[in-house]
Design a protein around this motif. Sequence first.
Motif, mmCIF file in Angstrom:
data_model
loop_
_atom_site.group_PDB
_atom_site.id
_atom_site.type_symbol
_atom_site.label_atom_id
_atom_site.label_comp_id
_atom_site.label_asym_id
_atom_site.label_seq_id
_atom_site.Cartn_x
_atom_site.Cartn_y
_atom_site.Cartn_z
ATOM 1 N N GLY A 129 32.784 14.357 -11.546
ATOM 2 C CA GLY A 129 32.961 12.331 -11.787
ATOM 3 C C GLY A 129 33.419 12.135 -9.846
ATOM 4 O O GLY A 129 33.339 11.526 -9.243
ATOM 5 N N SER A 130 34.173 13.166 -9.483
ATOM 6 C CA SER A 130 35.180 12.842 -8.104
ATOM 7 C C SER A 130 35.688 14.352 -7.631
ATOM 8 O O SER A 130 35.777 15.007 -7.852
ATOM 9 N N TYR A 131 35.819 14.414 -6.092
ATOM 10 C CA TYR A 131 36.208 15.211 -5.786
ATOM 11 C C TYR A 131 37.968 15.194 -6.090
ATOM 12 O O TYR A 131 38.596 16.611 -6.184
ATOM 13 N N GLU A 132 38.719 13.942 -6.694
ATOM 14 C CA GLU A 132 39.784 14.056 -6.533
ATOM 15 C C GLU A 132 39.864 14.705 -7.755
ATOM 16 O O GLU A 132 40.758 15.892 -8.532
ATOM 17 N N ALA A 133 39.215 15.386 -8.547
ATOM 18 C CA ALA A 133 39.291 15.232 -10.391
ATOM 19 C C ALA A 133 39.220 17.627 -9.840
ATOM 20 O O ALA A 133 39.705 18.253 -11.038
ATOM 21 N N LEU A 134 38.899 17.625 -8.960
ATOM 22 C CA LEU A 134 38.503 19.121 -8.597
ATOM 23 C C LEU A 134 40.254 19.267 -7.669
ATOM 24 O O LEU A 134 40.258 20.432 -6.895
ATOM 25 N N PHE A 135 40.231 18.496 -7.186
ATOM 26 C CA PHE A 135 41.553 19.355 -6.117
ATOM 27 C C PHE A 135 43.522 19.247 -7.244
ATOM 28 O O PHE A 135 43.523 18.526 -8.095
ATOM 29 N N SER A 136 43.568 19.831 -6.617
ATOM 30 C CA SER A 136 45.602 20.998 -7.041
ATOM 31 C C SER A 136 46.337 19.742 -5.898
ATOM 32 O O SER A 136 46.929 20.138 -5.360
ATOM 33 N N LYS A 137 47.203 18.912 -7.268
ATOM 34 C CA LYS A 137 47.884 18.482 -6.629
ATOM 35 C C LYS A 137 49.258 19.302 -6.579
ATOM 36 O O LYS A 137 50.999 18.790 -6.488
ATOM 37 N N ARG A 138 49.010 20.448 -7.222
ATOM 38 C CA ARG A 138 50.027 21.638 -7.859
ATOM 39 C C ARG A 138 50.246 22.440 -6.090
ATOM 40 O O ARG A 138 50.815 23.509 -6.553
ATOM 41 N N ALA A 139 49.470 22.449 -5.796
ATOM 42 C CA ALA A 139 49.605 23.440 -4.824
ATOM 43 C C ALA A 139 50.506 23.430 -3.184
ATOM 44 O O ALA A 139 50.793 22.240 -3.581
ATOM 45 N N ARG A 140 50.506 24.401 -3.191
ATOM 46 C CA ARG A 140 51.732 24.822 -1.898
ATOM 47 C C ARG A 140 51.875 23.769 -0.627
ATOM 48 O O ARG A 140 52.373 23.210 -1.021
ATOM 49 N N LEU A 141 50.692 23.590 -0.167
ATOM 50 C CA LEU A 141 50.685 23.005 0.841
ATOM 51 C C LEU A 141 50.116 21.749 0.556
ATOM 52 O O LEU A 141 50.703 20.941 1.347
ATOM 53 N N TYR A 142 50.025 20.957 -0.407
ATOM 54 C CA TYR A 142 50.151 19.612 -0.624
ATOM 55 C C TYR A 142 51.504 18.937 -0.786
ATOM 56 O O TYR A 142 51.871 18.288 -0.469
ATOM 57 N N LYS A 143 52.595 20.290 -1.204
ATOM 58 C CA LYS A 143 53.842 19.647 -1.463
ATOM 59 C C LYS A 143 54.479 19.661 0.700
ATOM 60 O O LYS A 143 54.764 19.097 1.146
ATOM 61 N N GLU A 144 53.979 21.253 0.835
ATOM 62 C CA GLU A 144 54.227 21.495 2.340
ATOM 63 C C GLU A 144 53.850 20.257 3.226
ATOM 64 O O GLU A 144 54.950 19.385 4.483
ATOM 65 N N ARG A 145 52.193 19.793 3.328
ATOM 66 C CA ARG A 145 52.152 18.916 3.773
ATOM 67 C C ARG A 145 52.957 16.899 3.819
ATOM 68 O O ARG A 145 52.463 16.050 4.387
ATOM 69 N N GLU A 146 53.570 17.252 2.361
ATOM 70 C CA GLU A 146 53.387 15.790 2.184
ATOM 71 C C GLU A 146 52.659 14.557 1.714
ATOM 72 O O GLU A 146 53.201 13.260 2.229
ATOM 73 N N LEU A 147 51.272 15.350 1.131
ATOM 74 C CA LEU A 147 50.548 15.020 0.900
ATOM 75 C C LEU A 147 50.069 13.725 -0.204
ATOM 76 O O LEU A 147 49.571 12.304 -0.285
ATOM 77 N N LYS A 148 52.153 13.937 -1.014
ATOM 78 C CA LYS A 148 51.689 13.031 -2.122
ATOM 79 C C LYS A 148 52.421 11.516 -1.800
ATOM 80 O O LYS A 148 52.261 10.296 -2.150
ATOM 81 N N ASN A 149 53.452 11.512 -0.369
ATOM 82 C CA ASN A 149 53.379 10.461 0.251
ATOM 83 C C ASN A 149 51.795 9.526 0.984
ATOM 84 O O ASN A 149 51.746 8.774 1.980
ATOM 85 N N GLU A 150 50.022 10.456 0.682
ATOM 86 C CA GLU A 150 49.466 9.588 1.452
ATOM 87 C C GLU A 150 48.622 8.866 0.667
ATOM 88 O O GLU A 150 48.764 9.652 -1.098
#
Length: 117
Positions: free
Chosen positions: A49-70
């Motif tokens: 249903g979406s790419y977001e459903a396939l995306f891991s927000k627990r990935a190390r790079l997610y934290k390193e790149r501070e993607l939670k702020n985007e």
Amino acid sequence: MKKIFHLSTCGTCKKILSEIEPSSAFILQDIKEEQITEDQLDEMKELAGSYEALFSKRARLYKERELKNEDLSEDRYKNLILEHYTFLKRPVIIDNDKIFIGNAKKTVEAAKKAIHE
């Protein structure tokens, strides 16, 4: 199609694969060794249903790149997953028209049940 996208170096993926015991009808794709193609990702998105459903927000790079702020768009989720395998929530189990994403206990149990019906 019967396919499992996993990471062979991931202990959780190994545990889940041994628990669900997929038949030889399933193709296993180690996403570190054989990168996900855009077509494969698009097919997963159709089922999920979406790419977001396939995306891991627990990935190390997610934290390193501070993607939670985007505020990430669907295209950005897609491009990040294609850019680096770590952004795919694992494992992804496709059993014809059903998809099971991630390692939540309920998801694994549902996949196991569907595979052995």
